[in-house]
Design a protein around this motif. Structure first.
Motif, PDB file in Angstrom:
ATOM      1  N   GLU A 150      51.543  40.558  46.741  1.00 60.03           N
ATOM      2  CA  GLU A 150      50.299  41.323  46.913  1.00 60.03           C
ATOM      3  C   GLU A 150      49.954  42.093  45.630  1.00 60.03           C
ATOM      4  O   GLU A 150      48.791  42.160  45.235  1.00 60.03           O
ATOM      5  CB  GLU A 150      50.410  42.285  48.094  1.00 60.03           C
ATOM      6  N   ALA A 151      50.960  42.689  45.026  1.00 57.33           N
ATOM      7  CA  ALA A 151      50.730  43.435  43.784  1.00 57.33           C
ATOM      8  C   ALA A 151      50.254  42.489  42.688  1.00 57.33           C
ATOM      9  O   ALA A 151      49.363  42.845  41.899  1.00 57.33           O
ATOM     10  CB  ALA A 151      52.012  44.141  43.351  1.00 57.33           C
ATOM     11  N   ALA A 152      50.803  41.291  42.640  1.00 59.54           N
ATOM     12  CA  ALA A 152      50.362  40.308  41.652  1.00 59.54           C
ATOM     13  C   ALA A 152      48.914  39.897  41.926  1.00 59.54           C
ATOM     14  O   ALA A 152      48.107  39.771  40.994  1.00 59.54           O
ATOM     15  CB  ALA A 152      51.288  39.104  41.671  1.00 59.54           C
ATOM     16  N   ALA A 153      48.574  39.707  43.193  1.00 62.19           N
ATOM     17  CA  ALA A 153      47.208  39.347  43.544  1.00 62.19           C
ATOM     18  C   ALA A 153      46.236  40.460  43.114  1.00 62.19           C
ATOM     19  O   ALA A 153      45.161  40.178  42.588  1.00 62.19           O
ATOM     20  CB  ALA A 153      47.105  39.081  45.043  1.00 62.19           C
ATOM     21  N   GLU A 154      46.632  41.709  43.346  1.00 63.23           N
ATOM     22  CA  GLU A 154      45.797  42.849  42.941  1.00 63.23           C
ATOM     23  C   GLU A 154      45.647  42.935  41.429  1.00 63.23           C
ATOM     24  O   GLU A 154      44.591  43.270  40.911  1.00 63.23           O
ATOM     25  CB  GLU A 154      46.384  44.154  43.478  1.00 63.23           C
ATOM     26  N   ALA A 155      46.716  42.615  40.714  1.00 59.61           N
ATOM     27  CA  ALA A 155      46.695  42.706  39.248  1.00 59.61           C
ATOM     28  C   ALA A 155      45.775  41.650  38.634  1.00 59.61           C
ATOM     29  O   ALA A 155      45.298  41.821  37.516  1.00 59.61           O
ATOM     30  CB  ALA A 155      48.108  42.548  38.692  1.00 59.61           C
TER      31      ALA A 155
END
Length: 157
Positions: A150-155
């Motif tokens: 999820e953090a990668a998707a947000e980044a």
């Protein structure tokens, strides 16, 4: 202590990817988001489980455009054998000089041998070189892979 919003320390280190090449973070920002997964040592229980879980979930990370790299203080030749034996489908970065564990502030000591190793931790770095996610755990902890994804998707946004 390195935290979200900080600039990711740039580095150049050996990359074990079945061969041994030089990897410089700033030269790979076009692969962002980049997941840097620090682990204490190849061929140990939780580290093997963690890297194999990243292997098994790699398509989930690729689906959001993320690139995964494992990082440990092992020699690149050891990391290539670890990759081979566990069929790892992503590169492993050798911090044999222990410069990255210092720069990312994830040094810990493996007590029985008094060895400096990486604290199990994960950083997500965006295309600008900014740290957008940080997780630090103990030797027996594994990251929340869904939270990292999820953090990668947000980044990427």
């Amino acid at each position: 202590m390195l935290d979200t919003g900080d600039e990711a320390p740039d580095f150049t280190a050996p990359l074990a990817n079945s061969d041994v090449e030089t990897f410089t973070l700033s030269d790979h920002l076009e692969e962002a988001p980049i997941v840097l997964a620090f682990f204490p040592a190849a061929f140990t229980g939780t580290c093997t489980t963690e890297m194999c879980t990243f292997r098994d979930q790699l398509s989930n990370f690729e689906d959001v455009g993320a690139t995964v790299y494992g990082i440990s203080v092992d020699l690149p030749f050891t990391l290539n054998e670890f990759r081979r034996q566990n069929d790892l489908n992503f590169g492993l970065i050798s911090d044999e000089r222990r410069e990255l564990i210092d720069a990312y502030d994830v040094e810990t000591t493996f007590s029985p041998l008094d060895m400096r190793v990486a604290q199990r931790s994960v950083f997500v770095v965006d295309g600008n070189g900014t740290v957008t996610y940080v997780w630090r755990g103990s030797a027996k902890d594994e990251p929340d892979y869904d939270a990292v994804r999820e953090a990668a998707a947000e980044a990427r946004r």
